[in-house]
Design a protein around this motif. Structure first.
Motif, PDB file in Angstrom:
ATOM      1  N   ASN A 192      27.061  12.118  -9.951  1.00  0.00           N
ATOM      2  CA  ASN A 192      26.269  13.162 -10.599  1.00  0.00           C
ATOM      3  C   ASN A 192      25.317  13.800  -9.588  1.00  0.00           C
ATOM      4  O   ASN A 192      25.729  14.224  -8.539  1.00  0.00           O
ATOM      5  N   HIS A 193      24.023  13.809  -9.892  1.00  0.00           N
ATOM      6  CA  HIS A 193      23.040  14.408  -8.984  1.00  0.00           C
ATOM      7  C   HIS A 193      22.363  13.350  -8.104  1.00  0.00           C
ATOM      8  O   HIS A 193      21.279  13.586  -7.568  1.00  0.00           O
ATOM      9  N   PHE A 194      23.007  12.213  -7.932  1.00  0.00           N
ATOM     10  CA  PHE A 194      22.413  11.109  -7.183  1.00  0.00           C
ATOM     11  C   PHE A 194      23.375  10.671  -6.077  1.00  0.00           C
ATOM     12  O   PHE A 194      24.591  10.733  -6.245  1.00  0.00           O
ATOM     13  N   PHE A 195      22.809  10.214  -4.956  1.00  0.00           N
ATOM     14  CA  PHE A 195      23.654   9.594  -3.950  1.00  0.00           C
ATOM     15  C   PHE A 195      22.964   8.368  -3.390  1.00  0.00           C
ATOM     16  O   PHE A 195      21.745   8.276  -3.330  1.00  0.00           O
ATOM     17  N   PHE A 196      23.796   7.413  -3.005  1.00  0.00           N
ATOM     18  CA  PHE A 196      23.342   6.072  -2.677  1.00  0.00           C
ATOM     19  C   PHE A 196      23.692   5.763  -1.220  1.00  0.00           C
ATOM     20  O   PHE A 196      24.844   5.897  -0.807  1.00  0.00           O
ATOM     21  N   THR A 197      22.689   5.353  -0.459  1.00  0.00           N
ATOM     22  CA  THR A 197      22.869   5.024   0.951  1.00  0.00           C
ATOM     23  C   THR A 197      22.067   3.771   1.274  1.00  0.00           C
ATOM     24  O   THR A 197      21.265   3.305   0.457  1.00  0.00           O
ATOM     25  N   HIS A 198      22.284   3.240   2.480  1.00  0.00           N
ATOM     26  CA  HIS A 198      21.436   2.129   2.915  1.00  0.00           C
ATOM     27  C   HIS A 198      20.143   2.659   3.524  1.00  0.00           C
ATOM     28  O   HIS A 198      19.049   2.287   3.114  1.00  0.00           O
ATOM     29  N   HIS A 199      20.270   3.533   4.519  1.00  0.00           N
ATOM     30  CA  HIS A 199      19.091   4.134   5.138  1.00  0.00           C
ATOM     31  C   HIS A 199      18.593   5.300   4.277  1.00  0.00           C
ATOM     32  O   HIS A 199      19.401   6.064   3.750  1.00  0.00           O
ATOM     33  N   PRO A 200      17.286   5.456   4.129  1.00  0.00           N
ATOM     34  CA  PRO A 200      16.762   6.622   3.421  1.00  0.00           C
ATOM     35  C   PRO A 200      17.304   7.912   4.033  1.00  0.00           C
ATOM     36  O   PRO A 200      17.254   8.102   5.244  1.00  0.00           O
ATOM     37  N   THR A 201      17.846   8.765   3.178  1.00  0.00           N
ATOM     38  CA  THR A 201      18.552   9.960   3.634  1.00  0.00           C
ATOM     39  C   THR A 201      18.206  11.141   2.734  1.00  0.00           C
ATOM     40  O   THR A 201      18.113  10.981   1.516  1.00  0.00           O
ATOM     41  N   GLU A 202      18.019  12.292   3.315  1.00  0.00           N
ATOM     42  CA  GLU A 202      17.755  13.497   2.534  1.00  0.00           C
ATOM     43  C   GLU A 202      19.012  14.349   2.445  1.00  0.00           C
ATOM     44  O   GLU A 202      19.725  14.520   3.435  1.00  0.00           O
ATOM     45  N   ASN A 236      18.192  10.606  -3.744  1.00  0.00           N
ATOM     46  CA  ASN A 236      18.704   9.491  -2.943  1.00  0.00           C
ATOM     47  C   ASN A 236      18.093   8.158  -3.359  1.00  0.00           C
ATOM     48  O   ASN A 236      16.877   8.030  -3.469  1.00  0.00           O
ATOM     49  N   PHE A 237      18.967   7.168  -3.590  1.00  0.00           N
ATOM     50  CA  PHE A 237      18.540   5.774  -3.723  1.00  0.00           C
ATOM     51  C   PHE A 237      18.939   5.049  -2.443  1.00  0.00           C
ATOM     52  O   PHE A 237      20.095   5.126  -2.011  1.00  0.00           O
ATOM     53  N   SER A 238      17.994   4.317  -1.848  1.00  0.00           N
ATOM     54  CA  SER A 238      18.277   3.641  -0.580  1.00  0.00           C
ATOM     55  C   SER A 238      17.472   2.349  -0.488  1.00  0.00           C
ATOM     56  O   SER A 238      16.684   2.009  -1.376  1.00  0.00           O
ATOM     57  N   GLY A 239      17.685   1.646   0.623  1.00  0.00           N
ATOM     58  CA  GLY A 239      16.952   0.412   0.885  1.00  0.00           C
ATOM     59  C   GLY A 239      16.499   0.379   2.329  1.00  0.00           C
ATOM     60  O   GLY A 239      15.804   1.263   2.796  1.00  0.00           O
ATOM     61  N   HIS A 240      16.888  -0.694   3.026  1.00  0.00           N
ATOM     62  CA  HIS A 240      16.695  -0.867   4.462  1.00  0.00           C
ATOM     63  C   HIS A 240      15.260  -1.193   4.879  1.00  0.00           C
ATOM     64  O   HIS A 240      15.031  -2.093   5.680  1.00  0.00           O
ATOM     65  N   ILE A 241      14.286  -0.475   4.339  1.00  0.00           N
ATOM     66  CA  ILE A 241      12.921  -0.582   4.844  1.00  0.00           C
ATOM     67  C   ILE A 241      12.186  -1.812   4.310  1.00  0.00           C
ATOM     68  O   ILE A 241      11.230  -2.291   4.928  1.00  0.00           O
ATOM     69  N   PHE A 288       9.303   2.565  -3.697  1.00  0.00           N
ATOM     70  CA  PHE A 288       8.550   3.638  -3.052  1.00  0.00           C
ATOM     71  C   PHE A 288       9.288   4.954  -3.286  1.00  0.00           C
ATOM     72  O   PHE A 288      10.427   5.123  -2.842  1.00  0.00           O
ATOM     73  N   CYS A 289       8.635   5.871  -4.021  1.00  0.00           N
ATOM     74  CA  CYS A 289       9.308   7.100  -4.433  1.00  0.00           C
ATOM     75  C   CYS A 289       8.717   8.322  -3.768  1.00  0.00           C
ATOM     76  O   CYS A 289       7.500   8.539  -3.794  1.00  0.00           O
ATOM     77  N   LYS A 290       9.607   9.117  -3.207  1.00  0.00           N
ATOM     78  CA  LYS A 290       9.284  10.451  -2.736  1.00  0.00           C
ATOM     79  C   LYS A 290       9.894  11.444  -3.719  1.00  0.00           C
ATOM     80  O   LYS A 290      10.628  11.035  -4.636  1.00  0.00           O
ATOM     81  N   PRO A 291       9.594  12.746  -3.586  1.00  0.00           N
ATOM     82  CA  PRO A 291      10.083  13.694  -4.592  1.00  0.00           C
ATOM     83  C   PRO A 291      11.581  13.627  -4.866  1.00  0.00           C
ATOM     84  O   PRO A 291      12.012  13.804  -6.011  1.00  0.00           O
TER      85      PRO A 291
END
Length: 211
Positions: free
Chosen positions: A128-138, A144-149, A169-172
């Motif tokens: 849908n309007h979401f994408f999933f990665t390991h590293h935070p990605t724009e 974007n849902f991510s982890g790593h940090i 931790f949420c950014k816009p």
């Protein structure tokens, strides 16, 4: 805690997992299976029961939400295969959720081993309007849902006391999930005016008010 993102409901769980309500998907990041065994092998004193704790936590989350899919946002395993791989294979065999692994920097186990046990391995996943990665990605127009940090936050009291907590931790247009696994550590982030922080305090998830 229930929150709304792109008109969809997500539930933030104190384990560090996120549940996408309408899709019945559980999202988990940075479990680092095998890390406890790796450390113990090198003489670092970590309790043996920390190994089973990771599996207990994941099972508890699945039993609570009853998801149809699991998305691991990378660093599912800490390093090469060790005795914990056998435990993971056994654990997976008694769960019927479709399981995805978004590869992280620690995921060096060959993809063929995951395929044999039914895990779908990919570098990113878009739904849908979401994408999933390991590293935070724009990515434009997608959340974007991510982890790593392994995000954490430091709360300071009037008496100069401090409290260090894991957090979502949420950014816009992005959410960075806390590390799910035992003995994974935290990287402390300082939010700006556009960020929203949901801290994990025991069995509760609480939104941290901006100063």
């Amino acid at each position: 805690m229930k929150i709304q993102i792109q008109n969809e409901t997500f539930i933030l769980h104190p384990s560090g997992a996120v549940f996408w309500e309408s899709k019945k998907i559980i999202i988990i990041s940075d479990v680092h299976l095998g890390k406890v065994t790796h450390f113990r092998k090198h003489g670092i004193a970590i309790p043996q029961n920390a190994i089973s704790e990771n599996f207990r936590k994941i099972t508890a989350v699945l039993d609570y939400f009853l998801p149809e899919k699991i998305i691991f946002l990378g660093d599912l395993f800490h390093s090469v295969k060790n005795a914990e791989w056998n435990l993971f294979e056994e654990w997976l065999s008694i769960h019927d959720q479709e399981t995805y692994l978004i590869t992280g920097n620690h995921d060096i186990i060959d993809e063929i081993h995951y395929k044999k046990i039914g895990v779908i391995v990919t570098e990113l996943l878009e739904l849908n309007h979401f994408f999933f990665t390991h590293h935070p990605t724009e990515k434009e127009n997608l959340f974007n849902f991510s982890g790593h940090i392994h995000p954490g936050i430091v709360l300071r009291g009037l008496g100069l006391q401090t409290l260090k907590l894991r957090c979502f931790f949420c950014k816009p247009n992005q959410m960075i999930l806390p590390a799910f696994g035992e003995f994974t550590g935290k990287y402390f982030l300082k939010p700006n005016s556009e960020d929203t922080v949901y801290a994990i305090a025991g069995n509760d998830v609480v939104q941290i008010k901006k100063e």
